[in-house]
Design a protein around this motif. Structure first.
Motif, PDB file in Angstrom:
ATOM      1  N   VAL B 235       3.529   4.257  16.450  1.00 58.46           N
ATOM      2  CA  VAL B 235       2.184   3.810  16.103  1.00 58.46           C
ATOM      3  C   VAL B 235       1.266   3.876  17.320  1.00 58.46           C
ATOM      4  CG1 VAL B 235       0.863   1.761  15.516  1.00 58.46           C
ATOM      5  CG2 VAL B 235       2.803   2.417  14.134  1.00 58.46           C
ATOM      6  N   VAL B 236       1.766   3.471  18.469  1.00 59.82           N
ATOM      7  CA  VAL B 236       0.935   3.519  19.668  1.00 59.82           C
ATOM      8  C   VAL B 236       0.529   4.962  19.948  1.00 59.82           C
ATOM      9  CG1 VAL B 236       0.931   3.228  22.177  1.00 59.82           C
ATOM     10  CG2 VAL B 236       1.799   1.403  20.717  1.00 59.82           C
ATOM     11  N   GLY B 237       1.503   5.884  19.870  1.00 59.07           N
ATOM     12  CA  GLY B 237       1.204   7.287  20.116  1.00 59.07           C
ATOM     13  C   GLY B 237       0.115   7.808  19.190  1.00 59.07           C
ATOM     14  N   LEU B 238       0.221   7.440  17.908  1.00 55.28           N
ATOM     15  CA  LEU B 238      -0.770   7.919  16.950  1.00 55.28           C
ATOM     16  C   LEU B 238      -2.109   7.213  17.142  1.00 55.28           C
ATOM     17  CD1 LEU B 238       1.423   8.013  13.720  1.00 55.28           C
ATOM     18  CD2 LEU B 238       0.561   9.960  15.011  1.00 55.28           C
ATOM     19  N   GLN B 239      -2.036   5.906  17.430  1.00 56.53           N
ATOM     20  CA  GLN B 239      -3.257   5.116  17.462  1.00 56.53           C
ATOM     21  C   GLN B 239      -4.104   5.356  18.698  1.00 56.53           C
ATOM     22  OE1 GLN B 239      -3.665   4.324  14.186  1.00 56.53           O
ATOM     23  NE2 GLN B 239      -5.092   2.939  15.201  1.00 56.53           N
ATOM     24  N   VAL B 240      -3.457   5.654  19.836  1.00 54.94           N
ATOM     25  CA  VAL B 240      -4.244   5.861  21.044  1.00 54.94           C
ATOM     26  C   VAL B 240      -5.240   6.990  20.790  1.00 54.94           C
ATOM     27  CG1 VAL B 240      -4.189   6.548  23.444  1.00 54.94           C
ATOM     28  CG2 VAL B 240      -2.506   4.968  22.600  1.00 54.94           C
ATOM     29  N   GLY B 241      -4.816   7.993  20.020  1.00 52.72           N
ATOM     30  CA  GLY B 241      -5.711   9.071  19.641  1.00 52.72           C
ATOM     31  C   GLY B 241      -6.886   8.547  18.831  1.00 52.72           C
ATOM     32  N   THR B 242      -6.568   7.737  17.812  1.00 52.79           N
ATOM     33  CA  THR B 242      -7.616   7.154  16.987  1.00 52.79           C
ATOM     34  C   THR B 242      -8.559   6.307  17.832  1.00 52.79           C
ATOM     35  OG1 THR B 242      -5.844   6.941  15.396  1.00 52.79           O
ATOM     36  CG2 THR B 242      -7.948   5.967  14.799  1.00 52.79           C
ATOM     37  N   GLY B 288      -1.364  15.786  22.370  1.00 52.60           N
ATOM     38  CA  GLY B 288      -0.502  15.518  23.528  1.00 52.60           C
ATOM     39  C   GLY B 288       0.149  14.145  23.427  1.00 52.60           C
ATOM     40  N   LEU B 289      -0.630  13.144  23.004  1.00 50.49           N
ATOM     41  CA  LEU B 289      -0.094  11.780  22.894  1.00 50.49           C
ATOM     42  C   LEU B 289       0.992  11.693  21.825  1.00 50.49           C
ATOM     43  CD1 LEU B 289      -3.438   9.855  23.293  1.00 50.49           C
ATOM     44  CD2 LEU B 289      -1.439   9.660  24.801  1.00 50.49           C
ATOM     45  N   ASN B 290       0.779  12.379  20.706  1.00 52.63           N
ATOM     46  CA  ASN B 290       1.801  12.361  19.660  1.00 52.63           C
ATOM     47  C   ASN B 290       3.104  12.967  20.155  1.00 52.63           C
ATOM     48  OD1 ASN B 290      -0.063  11.239  18.032  1.00 52.63           O
ATOM     49  ND2 ASN B 290      -0.399  13.028  16.746  1.00 52.63           N
ATOM     50  N   LEU B 291       2.961  14.049  20.909  1.00 53.87           N
ATOM     51  CA  LEU B 291       4.142  14.697  21.480  1.00 53.87           C
ATOM     52  C   LEU B 291       4.857  13.717  22.415  1.00 53.87           C
ATOM     53  CD1 LEU B 291       5.608  17.437  21.657  1.00 53.87           C
ATOM     54  CD2 LEU B 291       4.223  17.933  23.674  1.00 53.87           C
ATOM     55  N   ALA B 292       4.077  13.021  23.226  1.00 53.98           N
ATOM     56  CA  ALA B 292       4.660  12.052  24.152  1.00 53.98           C
ATOM     57  C   ALA B 292       5.398  10.957  23.388  1.00 53.98           C
ATOM     58  CB  ALA B 292       3.573  11.455  25.034  1.00 53.98           C
ATOM     59  N   ALA B 293       4.818  10.520  22.250  1.00 60.15           N
ATOM     60  CA  ALA B 293       5.460   9.467  21.453  1.00 60.15           C
ATOM     61  C   ALA B 293       6.801   9.948  20.906  1.00 60.15           C
ATOM     62  CB  ALA B 293       4.543   9.037  20.318  1.00 60.15           C
ATOM     63  N   ASP B 294       6.814  11.196  20.429  1.00 59.73           N
ATOM     64  CA  ASP B 294       8.072  11.777  19.932  1.00 59.73           C
ATOM     65  C   ASP B 294       9.151  11.739  20.997  1.00 59.73           C
ATOM     66  OD1 ASP B 294       7.340  12.334  17.411  1.00 59.73           O
ATOM     67  OD2 ASP B 294       6.872  14.444  17.745  1.00 59.73           O
ATOM     68  N   LEU B 295       8.765  12.155  22.191  1.00 55.43           N
ATOM     69  CA  LEU B 295       9.738  12.190  23.282  1.00 55.43           C
ATOM     70  C   LEU B 295      10.166  10.781  23.651  1.00 55.43           C
ATOM     71  CD1 LEU B 295       8.174  14.946  25.547  1.00 55.43           C
ATOM     72  CD2 LEU B 295      10.057  15.132  23.915  1.00 55.43           C
ATOM     73  N   ALA B 296       9.208   9.837  23.631  1.00 53.93           N
ATOM     74  CA  ALA B 296       9.531   8.470  24.037  1.00 53.93           C
ATOM     75  C   ALA B 296      10.542   7.859  23.084  1.00 53.93           C
ATOM     76  CB  ALA B 296       8.266   7.627  24.101  1.00 53.93           C
ATOM     77  N   TYR B 297      10.380   8.066  21.781  1.00 53.81           N
ATOM     78  CA  TYR B 297      11.361   7.394  20.941  1.00 53.81           C
ATOM     79  C   TYR B 297      12.697   8.091  20.885  1.00 53.81           C
ATOM     80  CZ  TYR B 297       9.568   9.568  16.543  1.00 53.81           C
ATOM     81  OH  TYR B 297       9.169  10.387  15.551  1.00 53.81           O
TER      82      TYR B 297
END
Lengths: 336, 310
Positions: B235-242, B288-297
């Motif tokens: 959610v953080v990864g997706l929301q930071v974009g929003t 980029g942020l979504n990609l980072a979130a994928d990697l983080a989890y």
């Protein structure tokens, strides 16, 4: 064999029991699930709690170590080393958990943290107590070897999902042993495992008991498991004690029709069916206990008195019963 | 392997960026008002307009325009800004750090406050604390940020005179817009954390942790929290974009000199080059942020790592 019956006799004055549970009651919002249960565990001995699901055996064991669900409350007395744990301060109860009383839980795949390595979980209690890193590692490897895991070095760095059920249960046992407890509570330690693995885990538990003098509370619905490991058994039905006494004697010559029915349903060791036939009829719910003796609706011996009068747990003194036999059946002497 | 997983995600990301570029190109062509007409104003002669159209390449077939646009975009060239008289991307990048600061500040607030609230509420599901916190977060999530911003300005800046109401640059100016921007995000992180923690609390391994004599705090931080964080990270990864999008409104309310402020001005002025540059930059950040979130989890949960390997 002879040694067995002598050491188990409650009248034995040589040993004061390490754990003494008296009139334990566990109440959930829906009602009492454990009703006046008393038993003891002498040092180095194994007491078995046996019964079908809903009999209150797991609740009894969890009450001892203070791991009941939030909604449950326990009363009575759980005397551990001359202190009642039910009224002891939370600090003391935490200190007992893991370090004095270890717990082996039922389903190792659920009871292990999926995202921590096995080594980390086994070593957690040691790390928490301030043991230096390298020593924790050494102790963890030692524990894993002790519970019979091959290649402890490699296993310590694996995750639970990379292991088989039997290996996970060995890890669970290693966790329970990590704090060097004097008593281990094993809650259905073999139920989630296949038959061959069951036998190996039981052998491991028996071995720990023999070699290291570990005392144990063994919770199981499986009489064969009990016969294998327990010195004394408490047969529970609908939250109450049905029968209690030295394991071998109780299983050989039951004084309660419920125990007799359980024993009659045990498949022979040579049998290929691993699972015991369920008893006819549904187990009584502790929330909706039948009047009189809770077992009466399923009991082949039931009479009018069983429907109206709650049987008290009484000592059986008839000749040939042996010492320390208790039954909550009005007609106990007629059972065998 | 992790590498194939990464490459696959990267490929998907590039594809998405191409989609964004195409959309941006089309929207500007569809929008009313030819770029040349708008740039030259109402007094321009048809000859001037035709000349500018030629310079901008607007007289060429759409497909040629599109390919030129893509080629320039890859080099980071989105054309000249009429209003600022310099490359659009340059103007956008100049404002970008202020927006990043604001977004980061709001994200940090949301993560810290949200996770604390979520853990407190989820620790005992159904308790008074849980119900109070859940009601509060639901309420906060429902408040429109611009209204919250105006209220904060009224109370803290105008009445109490604790903080400046508008402008940018220093920490003092950052607090109000960052708090305003973080409120719905904090509430969201709180709610996701709460449900994750509440679910994890009922897991058998939590009882195992207790059986080791850990304190409730150690159980929460050592066993419950990390197990509950996978959905939070997503959610953080997706929301930071929003949040970058939300910053547009908040920057306007607080006159924060960021990208959003610039973008709103550019839309008003039909400064299409700036609109395109800003939109593409935001899109690249979100991807980029979504990609980072994928990697983080994948890092958080070894079981996801295992799946990624397959």
């Amino acid at each position: 064999m002879a040694d067995h019956s002598v050491a188990v006799a409650p009248a034995n004055q040589r040993t004061t029991p390490m754990l003494e549970v008296t009139d334990l009651e566990v109440v959930l919002p829906a009602g009492a699930v454990v009703d006046r249960v008393s038993f003891t565990v002498p040092a180095g001995r194994t007491t078995g709690l046996i019964g079908e699901s809903g009999s209150g055996k797991t609740m009894t064991a969890m009450a001892v170590v203070g791991l009941l669900p939030d909604t449950a409350s326990a009363s009575g007395e759980v005397r551990w080393k001359a202190q009642d744990l039910l009224v002891a301060p939370e600090r003391r109860r935490r200190q007992v958990r893991g370090r004095e009383i270890g717990v082996v839980f039922q389903d190792p795949s659920a009871a292990l943290n999926p995202i921590q390595t096995v080594g980390r979980q086994v070593g957690e209690i040691l790390r928490r107590d301030g043991l230096p890193r390298t020593q924790v590692r050494a102790r963890v490897l030692e524990l894993l070897a002790r519970v019979g895991l091959p290649e402890p070095e490699r296993q310590a760095d694996s995750y639970p999902h990379e292991m088989s059920g039997g290996m996970r249960q060995r890890v669970m046992i290693a966790i329970a042993l990590a704090g060097q407890p004097e008593l281990v509570i094993a809650d259905e330690p073999t139920t989630a495992l296949d038959v061959t693995t069951q036998a190996r885990i039981l052998a491991l538990l028996a071995d720990l008991r023999e070699r290291e003098g570990l005392a144990m509370i063994l919770v199981s619905h499986d009489l064969r498991v009990m016969a294998h490991v327990a010195d004394e058994v408490v047969v529970m039905y609908a939250g109450r004690v049905a029968e209690q006494g030295p394991a071998r004697a109780v299983l050989d010559r039951p004084y309660h029709p419920y125990t007799r029915a359980l024993a009659a349903n045990v498949p022979a060791v040579t049998s290929r069916t691993a699972i015991a036939e369920p008893l006819p009829g549904a187990p009584a719910s502790p929330f909706d206990r039948p009047s009189g003796c809770p077992f009466h609706p399923r009991c082949p011996m039931a009479r009018d008195r069983c429907v109206t009068e709650v049987p008290a747990l009484r000592e059986i003194t008839e000749a040939g019963a042996g010492p320390g036999r208790f039954s909550a059946c009005h007609f106990a002497e007629e059972v065998s | 392997m992790m590498l194939t997983f990464l490459l696959r995600r990267l490929a998907i990301g590039l594809f998405t960026i191409w989609g964004v570029l195409t959309a941006v190109f089309l929207i500007v062509r569809i929008a009313p008002g030819d770029q040349a007409t708008v740039a030259l104003g109402p007094d321009a002669t048809p000859e001037q307009i035709a000349e500018l159209r030629h310079t901008l390449g607007l007289d060429q077939p759409v497909l040629v325009q599109y390919l030129n646009f893509l080629g320039d975009a890859v080099r980071g060239d989105f054309g000249q800004s009429y209003r600022y008289g310099r490359p659009a991307m340059e103007a956008v990048l100049e404002r970008f750090p202020a927006t990043v600061t604001l977004t980061l500040a709001a994200t940090v607030i949301a993560i810290v406050v949200g996770i604390v609230l979520g853990v407190v509420a989820g620790h005992r599901p159904g308790s008074l604390v849980d119900r109070t916190t859940s009601a509060a977060t639901l309420g906060l999530q429902a408040l429109p940020p611009f209204w919250v911003g105006i209220m904060l300005i009224l109370v803290l800046a105008l009445w109490l005179r604790l903080l400046p109401s508008a402008g940018g640059g220093d920490l003092e100016h950052l607090i109000l817009p960052a708090v305003t921007l973080s409120i719905p995000f904090t509430a969201l992180v709180g709610r996701i954390t709460r449900s994750g923690v509440a679910e994890t609390m009922s897991e058998a391994f939590v009882r195992t942790a207790r059986s080791k004599g850990l304190t409730e705090r150690e159980v929460l931080t050592g066993h419950v929290l990390k197990n509950s964080l996978v959905p939070v990270v997503t959610v953080v990864g997706l929301q930071v974009g929003t949040l970058l999008g939300g910053a547009v409104v908040i920057e306007t309310v607080f006159a924060w000199p960021g990208l959003g402020n610039l973008l709103v001005g550019a839309v008003g002025n039909r400064d299409y080059a700036v609109v395109q540059a800003a939109t593409v930059l935001i899109a690249v950040c979100v991807i980029g942020l979504n990609l980072a979130a994928d990697l983080a989890y994948a890092r958080l949960d070894p079981r996801i790592r295992l799946e990624a390997r397959r």
